[in-house]
Design an enzyme around this catalytic site. Structure first.
Site, PDB file in Angstrom:
ATOM      1  N   LYS A   1      20.742  35.037  82.589  1.00 29.14           N
ATOM      2  CA  LYS A   1      20.482  33.760  81.779  1.00 29.14           C
ATOM      3  C   LYS A   1      18.934  33.657  81.865  1.00 29.14           C
ATOM      4  O   LYS A   1      18.301  33.669  83.055  1.00 29.14           O
ATOM      5  CB  LYS A   1      21.029  32.481  82.410  1.00 29.14           C
TER       6      LYS A   1
ATOM      7  N   SER B   1      28.282  24.266  82.419  1.00 24.46           N
ATOM      8  CA  SER B   1      27.406  25.512  81.698  1.00 24.46           C
ATOM      9  C   SER B   1      28.157  26.737  82.026  1.00 24.46           C
ATOM     10  O   SER B   1      27.860  27.787  81.236  1.00 24.46           O
ATOM     11  CB  SER B   1      26.224  25.415  81.695  1.00 24.46           C
TER      12      SER B   1
ATOM     13  N   SER C   1      25.807  25.513  78.517  1.00 22.69           N
ATOM     14  CA  SER C   1      24.286  26.077  78.140  1.00 22.69           C
ATOM     15  C   SER C   1      24.231  27.732  78.645  1.00 22.69           C
ATOM     16  O   SER C   1      23.368  28.305  77.815  1.00 22.69           O
ATOM     17  CB  SER C   1      23.205  25.459  78.937  1.00 22.69           C
TER      18      SER C   1
HETATM   19  N1  GLN Z   1      26.609  20.269  78.854  1.00 26.59           N
HETATM   20  C1  GLN Z   1      26.158  19.614  80.040  1.00 26.59           C
HETATM   21  C2  GLN Z   1      24.701  19.363  79.638  1.00 26.59           C
HETATM   22  O1  GLN Z   1      24.447  19.606  78.716  1.00 26.59           O
HETATM   23  C3  GLN Z   1      26.208  20.724  81.265  1.00 26.59           C
HETATM   24  C4  GLN Z   1      25.052  21.677  81.123  1.00 26.59           C
HETATM   25  C5  GLN Z   1      25.010  22.466  82.307  1.00 26.59           C
HETATM   26  O2  GLN Z   1      25.831  22.767  83.231  1.00 26.59           O
HETATM   27  N2  GLN Z   1      23.904  23.286  82.503  1.00 26.59           N
HETATM   28  O3  GLN Z   1      24.110  18.593  80.702  1.00 26.59           O
END
Ligand code: GLN
Length: 487
Positions: free
Chosen positions: A80, A179, A155
């Protein structure tokens, strides 16, 4: 085909001399050439470096190095875009980092290299890991390999899309509020969020420091266990990592679920769940019962406050963490007449809309006059959510829930309505607030179109072995993990 193998099958073939690391790497590069113009999982790729690393792995194999000592020897793995790996670009899918390249390896990267992995390619994500669809990327959306019109989740959407499209054998991502688990669910992969403190975050660009955790995105549960073993462990460079011994996570795999107590949180099973997701989930619970598990209903009364609590805590921490991208210490500078206009121009140009929204929200909840009403109260509710878990774990070993209330949605469907996007995190967020561990694995498909559905298991702190054992028993009794997206 070589690119279809699981990581564990690949290492068996490498060990037996049936394939070389170069062939495995080349198979990924060929696959990327064939599909990534449609999937857009990779945002940068250094082919010569990738093949060079693969050749080094082949040389190590030739001189007698084994997978017993280096469990990932010769395995192509993508990162990532927020991990610092020496010489590689680090953008966090943002414009603000410009052409920054990391001068050092973070701990997870070093551990992966020590385990023999071929670390190639940077995969797409929501900017600074903020999002649930990978649409918040300065490098364009990634597409779900099961239906290219749909999002891969986020994400770590690039990680899930790349694994599902068989462009790499595994990927490493992060999970702050879901995420890893959420994109795994939408793309038919296995995503594991380890316990807070299990994996070092040194050399990982921070989003929300009390929630962020690094974990693997893989094709199946065994691969996840191998990867977790390679990256876990206390690190003097990350004071939040915890000195709990790293066990052999593959040793517990195999067997049934006799005597395992699974908790079904009643508050999770609301009307908002898509009927096909609900049906697949109910069938998964039945399957676990058939395998010997006892099912107990449990109460998690503070679940409904999870999303609100998370979006206060996470944005507050993000507003502080992202202050360093000011064009002076970090970030690509846009000159201004004075320091203030330099900050405004740099941050105004460098950050995308969602990141700006979160910085504003986070600054607001921390500002004097609002701190007590929002931030402090959210911290108190966070404690209540943590207690929900502690109480549930007094009677059950692991909680079982759907990962997402809905299957993959179409790109653009939720971009104008941030609240709708935030609500899709309802089942994954509490685990991060409580600091415990969770995994998502495939539990079926919708009918028309055929889209993956994810099953979530949530474990006790440092209960990764139990989680993996249960997930593996379910996985091996069902056909879902054998399905591959037809691209
Ligand atoms: N969807 C969540 C957010 O937008 C989690 C994102 C994540 O775990 N990095 O914060």
């Amino acid at each position: 085909m070589l690119h279809e193998l699981t990581l564990s099958a690949l290492t068996a073939n490498l060990a037996a001399g049936k394939v070389s690391a170069r062939e495995a790497m080349q198979a990924c590069l060929d696959r990327i050439d064939a599909v990534d113009d449609r999937v857009n999982a990779f945002i940068s790729l250094d082919r010569d470096d990738a093949l060079g690393q693969a050749d080094a792995a082949d040389a190590a194999l030739a001189k007698g190095d084994t997978h017993a000592d280096k469990p990932l020897l010769g395995v192509p793995i993508s990162l990532k875009d927020l991990f610092c790996a020496k010489g590689q670009p680090v953008n966090c899918s943002s414009r603000i980092l410009g052409d920054f390249r990391s001068p050092y390896d973070g701990t997870v990267v070093r551990k992966l290299r020590d385990a023999g992995a071929v670390l190639f390619g940077r995969v797409n994500m929501d900017e600074f890991a903020m999002g649930s669809s990978t649409e918040n990327s300065a490098f364009g959306h990634s597409h779900n390999p099961w239906d290219l019109e749909r999002v891969p989740g986020g994400s770590s959407g690039g990680s899930a899309a790349a694994v599902a499209a068989q462009e790499c054998f595994a990927s490493i991502g992060t999970d702050t509020g879901g995420s890893l688990r959420q994109p795994a669910a939408l793309c038919g992969c296995v995503g594991l969020k380890p316990t807070y403190g299990r994996v070092s975050r040194y050399g990982v660009v921070a989003f929300a420091s009390s929630l962020d955790q690094v974990g693997p995105m893989a094709r199946d549960v065994r691969d996840s266990a191998v990867l977790l073993g390679a990256i876990a462990g206390q690190d003097p460079l990350d004071s939040t990592s915890v000195p709990v011994e790293v066990s052999d996570y593959t040793a517990v795999l195999g067997g049934d679920l006799k005597g395992v107590k699974l908790g079904l949180p009643t508050e999770y099973l609301t009307d908002g769940i898509d009927p096909e997701v609900r049906a697949a989930f109910d069938a998964a619970v039945k399957q676990c019962e058939v395998l010997g598990a006892e099912i107990h209903e449990v109460n998690m009364p503070h679940t409904e406050y999870g999303v609100a609590t998370y979006y206060i805590v996470a944005t507050a921490e993000a507003s502080a963490n992202l202050a360093r991208f000011d064009g002076i210490r970090y970030g690509e500078r846009v000159e201004g007449d004075d320091p203030f206009s330099l900050y405004c121009k740099t941050r105004g140009r460098g950050f995308g809309e969602e990141v700006k929204r979160r910085i504003i929200l986070g600054t607001y909840v921390l500002s004097s006059g609002y701190y007590d009403a929002y931030y402090l109260r959210a911290q108190k509710v966070r404690t209540l959510i943590k207690r929900d878990f502690e109480q549930a774990f007094e009677t059950v070993d692991v909680l079982i829930t759907p990962t997402m209330p809905i299957p993959a949605f179409k790109a653009g469907e939720k971009t104008d309505d941030p609240l709708q996007m935030y609500l899709s995190d309802i089942f994954t967020i509490s685990c991060n607030l409580a600091g415990t561990c969770g995994i998502s694995l495939p539990c079926g498909f919708t009918s028309e179109p055929k889209l993956p559905i994810g099953l979530q298991l949530l474990g006790k702190p440092f209960g990764e072995s139990k989680l993996l054992q249960i997930a593996h028993a379910y996985e091996q009794a069902t056909p879902w993990h054998n399905e591959r997206a037809a691209l």
